[in-house]
Design a protein around this motif. Structure first.
Motif, PDB file in Angstrom:
ATOM      1  N   LEU A 290       0.828  -1.204   0.000  1.00 47.62           N
ATOM      2  CA  LEU A 290       0.000   0.000   0.000  1.00 47.62           C
ATOM      3  C   LEU A 290       0.861   1.252   0.000  1.00 47.62           C
ATOM      4  CD1 LEU A 290      -3.008  -0.017  -0.167  1.00 47.62           C
ATOM      5  CD2 LEU A 290      -3.085   0.782   2.181  1.00 47.62           C
ATOM      6  N   ALA A 291       1.984   1.176   0.707  1.00 47.67           N
ATOM      7  CA  ALA A 291       2.897   2.332   0.722  1.00 47.67           C
ATOM      8  C   ALA A 291       3.391   2.618  -0.699  1.00 47.67           C
ATOM      9  CB  ALA A 291       4.072   2.049   1.651  1.00 47.67           C
ATOM     10  N   CYS A 292       3.739   1.535  -1.434  1.00 48.59           N
ATOM     11  CA  CYS A 292       4.179   1.712  -2.820  1.00 48.59           C
ATOM     12  C   CYS A 292       3.045   2.317  -3.654  1.00 48.59           C
ATOM     13  CB  CYS A 292       4.576   0.379  -3.438  1.00 48.59           C
ATOM     14  SG  CYS A 292       5.830  -0.502  -2.520  1.00 48.59           S
ATOM     15  N   MET A 293       1.843   1.774  -3.414  1.00 46.51           N
ATOM     16  CA  MET A 293       0.706   2.216  -4.199  1.00 46.51           C
ATOM     17  C   MET A 293       0.366   3.669  -3.898  1.00 46.51           C
ATOM     18  SD  MET A 293      -0.554   0.133  -6.368  1.00 46.51           S
ATOM     19  CE  MET A 293      -1.908  -0.145  -7.469  1.00 46.51           C
ATOM     20  N   PHE A 294       0.609   4.085  -2.665  1.00 47.03           N
ATOM     21  CA  PHE A 294       0.274   5.456  -2.288  1.00 47.03           C
ATOM     22  C   PHE A 294       1.087   6.459  -3.105  1.00 47.03           C
ATOM     23  CE2 PHE A 294      -2.071   4.617   1.832  1.00 47.03           C
ATOM     24  CZ  PHE A 294      -3.204   5.269   1.413  1.00 47.03           C
ATOM     25  N   THR A 295       2.321   6.106  -3.407  1.00 47.94           N
ATOM     26  CA  THR A 295       3.112   6.953  -4.298  1.00 47.94           C
ATOM     27  C   THR A 295       2.337   7.235  -5.568  1.00 47.94           C
ATOM     28  OG1 THR A 295       5.057   5.713  -3.555  1.00 47.94           O
ATOM     29  CG2 THR A 295       5.334   7.140  -5.486  1.00 47.94           C
ATOM     30  N   MET A 296       1.833   6.131  -6.124  1.00 42.79           N
ATOM     31  CA  MET A 296       1.079   6.272  -7.365  1.00 42.79           C
ATOM     32  C   MET A 296      -0.243   6.990  -7.141  1.00 42.79           C
ATOM     33  SD  MET A 296       1.512   2.433  -8.855  1.00 42.79           S
ATOM     34  CE  MET A 296       0.450   2.734 -10.277  1.00 42.79           C
ATOM     35  N   MET A 297      -0.900   6.645  -6.022  1.00 37.48           N
ATOM     36  CA  MET A 297      -2.253   7.158  -5.818  1.00 37.48           C
ATOM     37  C   MET A 297      -2.280   8.670  -5.648  1.00 37.48           C
ATOM     38  SD  MET A 297      -3.905   4.088  -3.601  1.00 37.48           S
ATOM     39  CE  MET A 297      -5.163   5.069  -2.786  1.00 37.48           C
ATOM     40  N   ASN A 298      -1.283   9.207  -4.924  1.00 30.62           N
ATOM     41  CA  ASN A 298      -1.279  10.659  -4.742  1.00 30.62           C
ATOM     42  C   ASN A 298      -1.103  11.378  -6.066  1.00 30.62           C
ATOM     43  OD1 ASN A 298      -1.898  11.621  -2.189  1.00 30.62           O
ATOM     44  ND2 ASN A 298       0.008  10.813  -1.365  1.00 30.62           N
ATOM     45  N   ASN A 299      -0.182  10.872  -6.873  1.00 24.33           N
ATOM     46  CA  ASN A 299      -0.010  11.493  -8.178  1.00 24.33           C
ATOM     47  C   ASN A 299      -1.218  11.227  -9.065  1.00 24.33           C
ATOM     48  OD1 ASN A 299       2.354  12.183  -7.054  1.00 24.33           O
ATOM     49  ND2 ASN A 299       3.660  11.347  -8.684  1.00 24.33           N
ATOM     50  N   ALA A 300      -1.833  10.058  -8.875  1.00 28.87           N
ATOM     51  CA  ALA A 300      -3.028   9.757  -9.652  1.00 28.87           C
ATOM     52  C   ALA A 300      -4.162  10.715  -9.285  1.00 28.87           C
ATOM     53  CB  ALA A 300      -3.447   8.315  -9.423  1.00 28.87           C
TER      54      ALA A 300
END
Lengths: 589, 589
Positions: A290-300
């Protein structure tokens, strides 16, 4: 026909965000204002000449699934190829893998335009950019070596696989599972829904990033890991091997963005390959997906905000063009022959200016968010942290306010067209349809508002928001000293008082653990906050640059839109009680 | 699945409008409360059991044009037949021609429900009702004898033919022409667009009411006459004769209400018959067609308002049902197992209650408008005039506020459904699509706002609005004396002050001929006015009836929605200057 709003984008890039000063100070290396201008102009040209002509067929034909293969609309695969050839996919990509390493801010400006051209087109590359970021930050060098170059060039596209039928906003409920295969790889099993561009004919390979649970992983979001699952295996020499055990079972019949295939993806069903399970490679650490995904999610989230801005700009331009042509009635003061163009009617002007003002407010907020992200990356130490905190505060507004604006503006656009707006051939209704998804995905706008209130107001013990609000008071002083802005300074001062009061109230609610009160006021608060910064950011830039056209627009914002803040504050401070009482009685809990 | 909101409708009919007192006083003859209840219940049953099941196929298949004939969706012609057999078409029709002569108020309640079932279905009969009214009031006894009975029974349907490509909001530009044939009939030539149910397979004959110009008629709207043009000629014995020279050339591909054929009608093209021109019969006097049409248009505006209420009710019910089932996250205070239903989240409650409150506010306004129309018909002298003035003031709000609410509520409904809301199969998106036309047709909502400001505020030299506002102060006193309504009385008092100030300002602008200022503030004013009466009408009824469920909803209205009025007043009083300045600079006049 769409024309890139070069002036507005340049004003926002340079003056609203402070990017021009950064460039002058050499913060972005040898990146020059001329290069920035050239990139914006060329992105605008590509949008108008290449994307816009294919937008309608994209909406009409949509993506089609047959025998597990998705065909994109006629001409679209070729459009994507030309877009990649222009180097657009690698704009912000890492230079080590063929990217241009340019600031997020430039990417955001470009994505505004791609989205104006066609949201169904722009959303595909948005996900590839997210996948590149996740791999760049969290993947092993081996995985990076194998995948990044082709993702950066656009030869392959990436996807994000989060949602499952029972797990949408709440990823705790995620069920997809991953089993270690003993050879360093994993076998992935499960169903993912709403996967954008999960399957298509743009590229030979598709790189899926998939959230799944390892056996015996902790419950909840602390037991989720991130995996890379390619559609086709990649041989050591970079050529494609066998098909992996993942396929698209169905695509959704949606209200809008018809060209973008929204896929149900099945992992590990045994349809391909000899051993059960789709083969996946871990990205980052186990259970830290989820931490990895959060990188993407914030920019998303910022990327989805750009969908709002892009749709709003396109809908607004179309409405203005129609209103200038269409003649009905006689506007006050009309002295010409016969009927006047409806653009002369004050009520139509009110609609068009509301569209223009809201679009520019959303543009200012999203660009400032991107700029803060860039500064957080290139600055160091406390400075970097402060910029990151600023970006964290801006992100939920960049996403939610802008996408609400997208819907509002598209709806007004239909209204300006009158009966013709309801006829699909006119091309106004498609914005209204496309825009509607943006307030929903990447965290609903309600979740953005709760994020703003529950997480961002207490960031760094409340220091971040205090600094942010102090900055707005500084902006106000600049505005107060400027001339030609009508009642802007006065209205802004009152709105800032409303924002301060609402902020203090909500911080108190969060601190005291009264989450019902905090959440009840979250959405009105997000709008209140966004209106204030939408005006403040633009007004400060006008005061500093003397831009006359933006000045009259800012005055309209302040005198026609900012007056909402008093009511919004009232709703934050006094709304929760009646929500609770009415919900208890009427929503049968 | 939709359930008729019997309690809310009964509350509004009886307590909000004052209809119950009228019944008791015998103002509506032997019409009893029991009969009213029975009619509402049966209309609700018909909607839920007969219309709702055919709504989706209506949207999916739509109306289809082939070789000049329009086929409605499968099962729809039969649905219409059963609906007519239930006597619904003649509810308000003249008793002399087989109608039931019931109050408009009852018809409005029924149409709310038909529209909840399917707007694409309900809109057809709406036009027949309009045609019946126009013939009843303005046609010769011969025409009435020939057409009214079958229009009242629903055996034939009626249409309204106003719009031409160059003449939408502005009927001055009308070009269709009518030539006297010398035998008392006329020959009609021209093209009409956006003709709802202009051609279909529901009935054997279609009765078109058509606006056209006689030779040498004065320019503008004072040279327009109204004609009855049947699709098939009607023999003396009532049987159908030859086809008249009118046909449907195309139908629109629309954003919503797909089942309702929106036709381009060609009159006098020589396709049918020996002599050139479609044969028409004059309704009312020559060059007085617009006056006849206005009868229909005012009622049509209220009828379109019911589309807003009906769509909002249906969208709201669907969202509540979904929110009660769908589980995501843990709401504050949730003590159950696992994830809570999303209806427990305060932000979702805020959305659902906003939907419920706006729907009920629109219902109150539209029903009060219908009630005033009924009283204007049955009362006499000054009383009747006062009721008519009240209806005149309420009509633009009944149309515009309710249809804006329809769009807002449908949009919130999509939002509550999350990703599923964007998928067409869910059935939430169709409300968002269907609702969007209602703010446009029958006079755009901007035109309604201008009508309210420019015509209604000065009605009877300003006496009508003064009486209306005085009535609201009386309502406030009643509310003030009631208990259990939270801050309602206080909020309403402040909102009334806002309304008074905005009203005085706009009256002054109109009187001084400053139409630009008046028109700039018209739309915010209409919303301000509507919010005030939406709360005042409901709050007064709660105070009088003690209805507890409506009481908590009224409190929500007052504490969460009414706070908008301060900003709206500000916009009315101070918005015009920046609109003018920005329009001049940015809209390239």
């Amino acid at each position: 026909m769409y024309q890139a709003p070069i002036d507005e984008i340049a004003f926002t890039l340079k003056h609203v965000t402070g990017f021009a000063a950064d460039l002058e100070a050499g913060l972005f290396g040898d990146l020059s204002e001329d290069l920035v201008d050239a990139i914006v102009t060329e992105a605008g040209r590509f949008t108008a000449e290449e994307i816009v002509p294919l937008a309608r067929i994209g909406d009409q034909k949509g993506a089609v699934l047959k025998d597990g293969a998705v065909t994109t609309p006629p001409g679209w695969a070729d459009l994507y190829r030309r877009w990649c050839e222009g180097g657009w996919n690698g704009l912000t990509g890492p230079e080590a893998f063929g990217g241009q390493g340019l600031p997020t801010l430039l990417s955001v400006a470009a994505f505004e335009m791609w989205n104006s051209g066609s949201m169904g087109f722009a959303i595909g590359p948005t996900l590839t950019v997210g996948a590149i970021e996740a791999l760049e930050r969290h993947a092993t060098p081996q995985l990076q070596q194998k995948y990044l170059e082709k993702l950066v060039s656009g030869e392959w596209m990436g996807t994000m696989n989060l949602t499952e039928p029972q797990a949408g906003s709440d990823l705790n409920a995620l069920k997809a599972r991953a089993e270690p295969a003993g050879d360093g790889t994993y076998r992935i099993f499960g169903q993912k829904i709403f996967i954008t561009y999960g399957e298509h004919d743009f590229t030979d390979n598709i790189v899926h990033l998939v959230l799944a649970r390892l056996p015996d992983a902790p419950a909840g979001t602390k037991g989720i890991s991130l995996f890379l699952v390619p559609k086709f295996f990649v041989n050591e020499d970079g050529s494609l091997g066998d098909r992996n055990d993942v396929f698209c079972a169905s695509i959704e019949h949606k209200l809008g963005i018809h060209a973008s295939p929204t896929c149900t993806m099945i992992y590990g069903d045994g349809k391909f390959g000899d051993t059960p399970g789709a083969v996946g490679w871990l990205i980052g650490e186990e259970n830290r997906g989820l931490a990895c995904m959060f990188t993407m999610m914030n920019n998303a989230r910022l990327a989805v905000g750009m969908q709002g801005v892009g749709i709003a700009e396109a809908a607004m331009q179309k409405a203005i063009a129609y209103a200038a042509e269409r003649r009905q009635g006689r506007a006050p003061g009309w002295s010409g022959e016969g009927m006047s163009p409806i653009i002369g009617h004050p009520d139509v002007q009110r609609m068009l200016l509301t569209m223009k003002a809201e679009t520019q407010m959303a543009r200012a907020i999203t660009y400032c968010c991107a700029h803060a992200l860039d500064r957080a990356r290139i600055d160091e130490g406390e400075e970097a942290k402060a910029w990151q905190a600023r970006a964290d505060i801006l992100t939920p507004m960049a996403k939610a306010f802008s996408t609400d604006v997208g819907v509002d503006v598209a709806s007004l656009g239909v209204q300006v067209h009158g009966g013709m707006g309801f006829v699909e051939e006119t091309g106004a209704a498609v914005f209204y349809r496309d825009a509607r998804i943006a307030p929903i995905y990447e965290g609903t706008n309600g979740i953005q508002a709760i994020d703003l209130v529950a997480r961002k107001l207490t960031l760094g013990g409340g220091e971040a928001i205090a600094r942010f609000l102090a900055g707005l008071r500084e902006d106000h002083k600049t505005v107060e000293a400027a001339s030609g802005l009508g009642a802007t300074a006065r209205k802004l001062a009152a709105a800032l008082d409303d924002l301060d009061a609402a902020t203090a109230f909500l911080i108190e609610a969060v601190k005291s653990g009264d989450m019902a009160t905090a959440q009840s006021g979250a959405t009105p608060y997000l709008r209140l906050f966004s209106l204030v910064i939408g005006v403040a950011f633009n007004a400060r830039a006008v005061a500093a640059s003397g831009d006359e056209a933006q000045g009259v627009l800012v005055r309209f914002m302040a005198e026609n839109l900012l007056c909402e803040t008093g009511g919004l504050k009232d709703r934050v401070l006094n709304g929760a009680g009646s929500i609770e009482a009415a919900a208890e009685r009427l929503l049968r809990l």
